[in-house]
Design a protein around this motif. Structure first.
Motif, mmCIF file in Angstrom:
data_model
loop_
_atom_site.group_PDB
_atom_site.id
_atom_site.type_symbol
_atom_site.label_atom_id
_atom_site.label_comp_id
_atom_site.label_asym_id
_atom_site.label_seq_id
_atom_site.Cartn_x
_atom_site.Cartn_y
_atom_site.Cartn_z
ATOM 1 N N SER A 57 0.860 -1.179 0.000
ATOM 2 C CA SER A 57 0.000 0.000 0.000
ATOM 3 C C SER A 57 0.900 1.234 0.000
ATOM 4 O O SER A 57 2.082 1.160 0.351
ATOM 5 C CB SER A 57 -0.932 0.021 1.222
ATOM 6 N N ILE A 58 0.326 2.359 -0.429
ATOM 7 C CA ILE A 58 1.083 3.611 -0.427
ATOM 8 C C ILE A 58 0.185 4.743 0.046
ATOM 9 O O ILE A 58 -1.043 4.649 -0.016
ATOM 10 C CB ILE A 58 1.634 3.941 -1.835
ATOM 11 N N SER A 59 0.831 5.828 0.510
ATOM 12 C CA SER A 59 0.140 7.066 0.874
ATOM 13 C C SER A 59 0.539 8.134 -0.122
ATOM 14 O O SER A 59 1.729 8.362 -0.366
ATOM 15 C CB SER A 59 0.524 7.507 2.298
ATOM 16 N N VAL A 60 -0.459 8.756 -0.750
ATOM 17 C CA VAL A 60 -0.216 9.738 -1.801
ATOM 18 C C VAL A 60 -0.706 11.098 -1.321
ATOM 19 O O VAL A 60 -1.865 11.222 -0.886
ATOM 20 C CB VAL A 60 -0.931 9.326 -3.103
ATOM 21 N N VAL A 71 6.090 3.114 -6.514
ATOM 22 C CA VAL A 71 5.866 1.667 -6.483
ATOM 23 C C VAL A 71 6.685 1.059 -7.619
ATOM 24 O O VAL A 71 6.534 1.440 -8.779
ATOM 25 C CB VAL A 71 4.388 1.285 -6.649
ATOM 26 N N GLN A 72 7.549 0.148 -7.237
ATOM 27 C CA GLN A 72 8.329 -0.567 -8.271
ATOM 28 C C GLN A 72 7.597 -1.872 -8.628
ATOM 29 O O GLN A 72 7.295 -2.686 -7.768
ATOM 30 C CB GLN A 72 9.740 -0.886 -7.773
ATOM 31 N N TYR A 73 7.328 -2.035 -9.927
ATOM 32 C CA TYR A 73 6.621 -3.227 -10.425
ATOM 33 C C TYR A 73 7.600 -4.125 -11.191
ATOM 34 O O TYR A 73 8.449 -3.629 -11.940
ATOM 35 C CB TYR A 73 5.480 -2.839 -11.371
ATOM 36 N N THR A 74 7.437 -5.428 -10.978
ATOM 37 C CA THR A 74 8.152 -6.423 -11.797
ATOM 38 C C THR A 74 7.108 -7.293 -12.480
ATOM 39 O O THR A 74 6.319 -7.978 -11.816
ATOM 40 C CB THR A 74 9.076 -7.298 -10.934
ATOM 41 N N VAL A 75 7.074 -7.210 -13.799
ATOM 42 C CA VAL A 75 6.156 -8.029 -14.590
ATOM 43 C C VAL A 75 6.974 -9.181 -15.204
ATOM 44 O O VAL A 75 7.945 -8.937 -15.932
ATOM 45 C CB VAL A 75 5.472 -7.211 -15.702
ATOM 46 N N SER A 76 6.600 -10.416 -14.899
ATOM 47 C CA SER A 76 7.351 -11.598 -15.349
ATOM 48 C C SER A 76 6.503 -12.418 -16.315
ATOM 49 O O SER A 76 5.354 -12.764 -16.014
ATOM 50 C CB SER A 76 7.748 -12.472 -14.150
ATOM 51 N N TYR A 77 7.093 -12.713 -17.471
ATOM 52 C CA TYR A 77 6.473 -13.593 -18.460
ATOM 53 C C TYR A 77 7.326 -14.862 -18.547
ATOM 54 O O TYR A 77 8.532 -14.794 -18.817
ATOM 55 C CB TYR A 77 6.403 -12.930 -19.831
ATOM 56 N N THR A 230 9.246 1.757 -12.418
ATOM 57 C CA THR A 230 8.754 2.447 -11.224
ATOM 58 C C THR A 230 7.676 3.433 -11.620
ATOM 59 O O THR A 230 7.849 4.206 -12.577
ATOM 60 C CB THR A 230 9.884 3.190 -10.502
ATOM 61 N N ALA A 231 6.531 3.400 -10.894
ATOM 62 C CA ALA A 231 5.434 4.332 -11.114
ATOM 63 C C ALA A 231 5.429 5.375 -9.998
ATOM 64 O O ALA A 231 5.643 5.051 -8.819
ATOM 65 C CB ALA A 231 4.105 3.582 -11.146
#
Length: 697
Positions: A57-60, A71-77, A230-231
């Protein structure tokens, strides 16, 4: 496709690489055939997709330039190759109504017959029909589609049957052999199309910027791969504080390729989609917007799920992104879109444009149609961007200046023929576009240079001969043989001139004659069902050449030869004791004596020289010096002068007899032993006596 179907295909399914035309079985006005069978061996690949955010979760913060939550996302295929092959069978069964009645049918039944195993029925889901109502004289085609993963199935046969709804009539298709040997082998899902985007919605806040690498639109992967980016979330208007629950939704999907994929395994290429939800809490609501840095809040990671978490709808929809902060306030490596832009996939649409499919931008004044922008003054019609003035026509769109005729777009100078526009100058004949002057001929159309000959288009002057054109230097015999002039029909074949029919079955050259199913050339004769050349004759199962004679009814011998023991003795030989021997040879019992010898003893087959010899059982005695002792069967001397005074020579004993003895019966004996000379017993020297008593031997 189910345990029973898997077992069935594992035991039996494998199809013809090349299939011959099938004869349909007919029953009660129904015809049924198995057609268009295609076997396939597939190497399949499985793909997976996951999204892992590094925060749960995050506080904006609300307000402009109040800091950023990251938020760092890792998308794995991932891609996995299945170790076992998938064996796929597709095809169809075709049923035709021939009695002119509308038929209501039951589901067709398709049965596999593997070798040495009970027949097995395909699962009903493996056979699909568009309808079970068959029009009068109509045709219905049902698809066969089944798959099995495992060891290669053994060959066998397929049969099919279909019945009317009331069971009054059933048609059965002829058995079709199948074999996977030599079937096409394809890769299924070896590559995959991937996408990744941030969702929109009433309770969703999109990132203001993204750094790192997201999958670009239309990316195709040939192997597994990870993407990390990163978003940044911030610059949220304070008007959003009226809603307490917000979230960021990141989605990703993977669609395996369909190249070469048979219908039965289409499920293995279904698109997979995952969604990762990160709850968002808005802060600084009602505080006046004091500056705070939120970049490090909520550091524990989250994960993807099959669907986003539910949340109440917001009181007002989220606003468009605020103007970008000054460059000094942007996080390192982040470029913000200009004010009024809209987030779209991995980027943003410029002011005045909108994001219409999550990835692409289109000006707000331009219509979106079928996934593209209708620019250049085009309009959207039938889900297509077309020129203004176009009109719909069935499933097509006619361009400006074209007319719609029965669902077909044609220029005003063209003729509509069925579902086609004929070329300029053509006309529609029997449902086909043809040149002017053409004529209908049954199901065909003859061009202006042809004539219709009983349903076949032929050059002028030619006739229909068993479905083919015949003319010119040929003629049609019995309505089925197109042959040169002068030919004749001979049984089931045709003799071309100058050949003639012999025996009603064989074509022979002129002068030849029929002989036991074949032709004897001119000048030959037929004897005993054998063709004989001049001078030849038959001899049993053999043929004697000119100059030979038949001996023993079975053997051909030269005129100078003699017959001997089922064979021929060459000239200069004669047959003695069933053996070929030179002339002058003599018989000696069961043996033969060479030339210049004679038979000394036929009992033993002993041959002796013609001069100065006499036969003596198994040897020869030199005459006149020797003679044959019949008792000892040996050669003995006839004369000897070496005896002493008073002695006499006894040839029978081959010795000198002492004084006072006599030579009798082949031995030396006292005279008193002779008959009348003392009464003694006479000795016996052999099987027979060769002279009078007392004669010298």
């Amino acid at each position: 496709m189910g345990a029973r179907l898997g077992l069935l295909i594992g035991l039996a399914l494998a199809m013809l690489a090349v299939q011959s035309p099938l004869a349909a079985a007919q029953a009660g006005g129904l015809q049924l055939a198995i057609t268009n069978i295609v076997p396939q061996m597939q190497t399949t690949y499985s793909w997976s997709v996951s999204i892992t955010p590094n925060k749960q979760s995050i506080s904006v913060p609300v307000g402009n330039n109040m800091g950023w939550a990251q938020v760092q996302y890792t998308v794995s295929y991932g891609r996995t190759r299945n170790q076992q092959l998938t064996y796929v069978l597709t095809g169809s069964i075709t049923v035709q109504e021939t009695a002119g009645q509308i038929r209501l049918l039951q589901d067709p039944v398709v049965i596999a017959n593997p070798p040495s195993r009970p027949p097995l029925t395909l699962n009903s889901s493996a056979v699909t029909c568009p309808s079970l109502t068959l029009p009068a004289n109509g045709v219905l085609s049902c698809n066969i589609s089944a798959a099995y993963t495992g060891a290669q199935p053994m060959p066998g046969t397929l049969t099919a049957s279909i019945s009317t709804a009331d069971g009054s009539s059933t048609a059965t298709a002829a058995a079709v052999p199948y074999n996977f040997a030599g079937a096409d082998s394809v890769d299924v899902g070896q590559t995959a199309s991937v996408t990744n985007w941030f969702e929109q919605g009433s309770n969703v806040i999109q990132p203001y910027g993204v750094s790192g690498t997201q999958p670009p639109p239309g990316l195709v992967l040939e192997e597994g791969r990870d993407f990390t980016f990163t978003a940044y979330f911030g610059n949220v208007p304070a008007t959003q504080c009226g809603q307490q629950q917000w979230q960021a939704l990141m989605s990703a999907s993977v669609t395996p390729s369909l190249d070469g994929l048979a219908q039965a395994a289409a499920g293995t290429a279904a698109t997979q989609k995952v969604v990762a939800s990160v709850p968002i809490t808005l802060v600084n609501c009602g505080t006046g917007g004091s500056t705070t840095d939120f970049t490090d809040t909520s550091s524990s990671g989250g994960s993807s799920s099959g669907s986003p978490a539910a949340a109440p709808a917001p009181a007002v929809p989220p606003a468009a992104p605020s103007p970008a902060p000054a460059g000094s306030q942007a996080p390192p490596g982040v470029s913000f879109a200009e004010a009024g832009s809209t987030m779209c996939g991995g980027g943003a649409c410029a002011p005045g444009s909108r994001c219409f499919d999550g990835w692409n931008c289109c000006p707000e004044t331009v219509q979106v149609c079928g996934g593209v922008c209708c620019d250049n003054n085009r309009v959207c019609l039938m889900s297509q961007c077309v020129a203004q003035g176009s009109i719909p026509c069935g499933t097509a769109v006619c361009q400006n200046g074209q007319t719609c005729n029965n669902g077909v777009c044609c220029s005003s100078d063209r003729v509509v023929c069925g579902s086609t526009c004929c070329e300029q100058g053509q006309q529609c004949i029997a449902g086909q576009c043809a040149a002017a002057g053409s004529t209908a001929c049954g199901a065909a159309v003859c061009d202006p240079t042809q004539t219709c000959a009983s349903g076949v288009c032929c050059p002028a002057g030619q006739v229909n001969c068993a479905g083919k054109c015949c003319g010119g230097t040929n003629t049609c015999l019995q309505g089925q043989f197109c042959v040169p002039f002068g030919s004749t029909v001979c049984g089931s074949t045709v003799c071309q001139s100058p050949q003639q029919c012999a025996g009603g079955a064989v074509c022979c050259d002129p002068g030849a004659s029929f002989c036991a199913g074949t032709c004897c050339p001119s000048g030959n004769t037929c004897s005993g069902n054998v063709c004989l050349q001049p001078g030849q004759s038959t001899c049993g199962s053999n043929v004697c050449s000119q100059g030979q004679t038949c001996q023993g009814g079975t053997v051909c011998c030269d005129s100078t030869a003699t017959f001997c023991n089922n064979g021929c003795c060459a000239s200069g030989n004669t047959c003695i004791n069933n053996i070929c021997a030179p002339i002058g040879t003599t018989a000696c019992g069961t043996a033969t004596c060479p030339i210049n010898q004679f038979c000394g003893d036929p009992t033993t087959g002993t041959c002796c020289q013609n001069q100065n010899q006499v036969g003596c059982f198994q040897t020869c005695c030199n005459s006149p010096q020797q003679m044959c002792n019949q008792f000892t069967r040996q050669c003995v001397d006839r004369f000897n002068t070496a005896c002493a005074g008073g002695q006499i020579w006894c040839p029978g004993a081959n010795q000198c007899c002492a004084a006072g003895q006599v030579c009798a019966y082949g031995a030396c004996m006292a005279s008193s032993a002779l008959p009348g000379g003392g009464g003694g017993v006479l000795p016996v020297f052999g099987r027979r006596l060769l002279g009078p008593l007392g004669a010298q031997q």
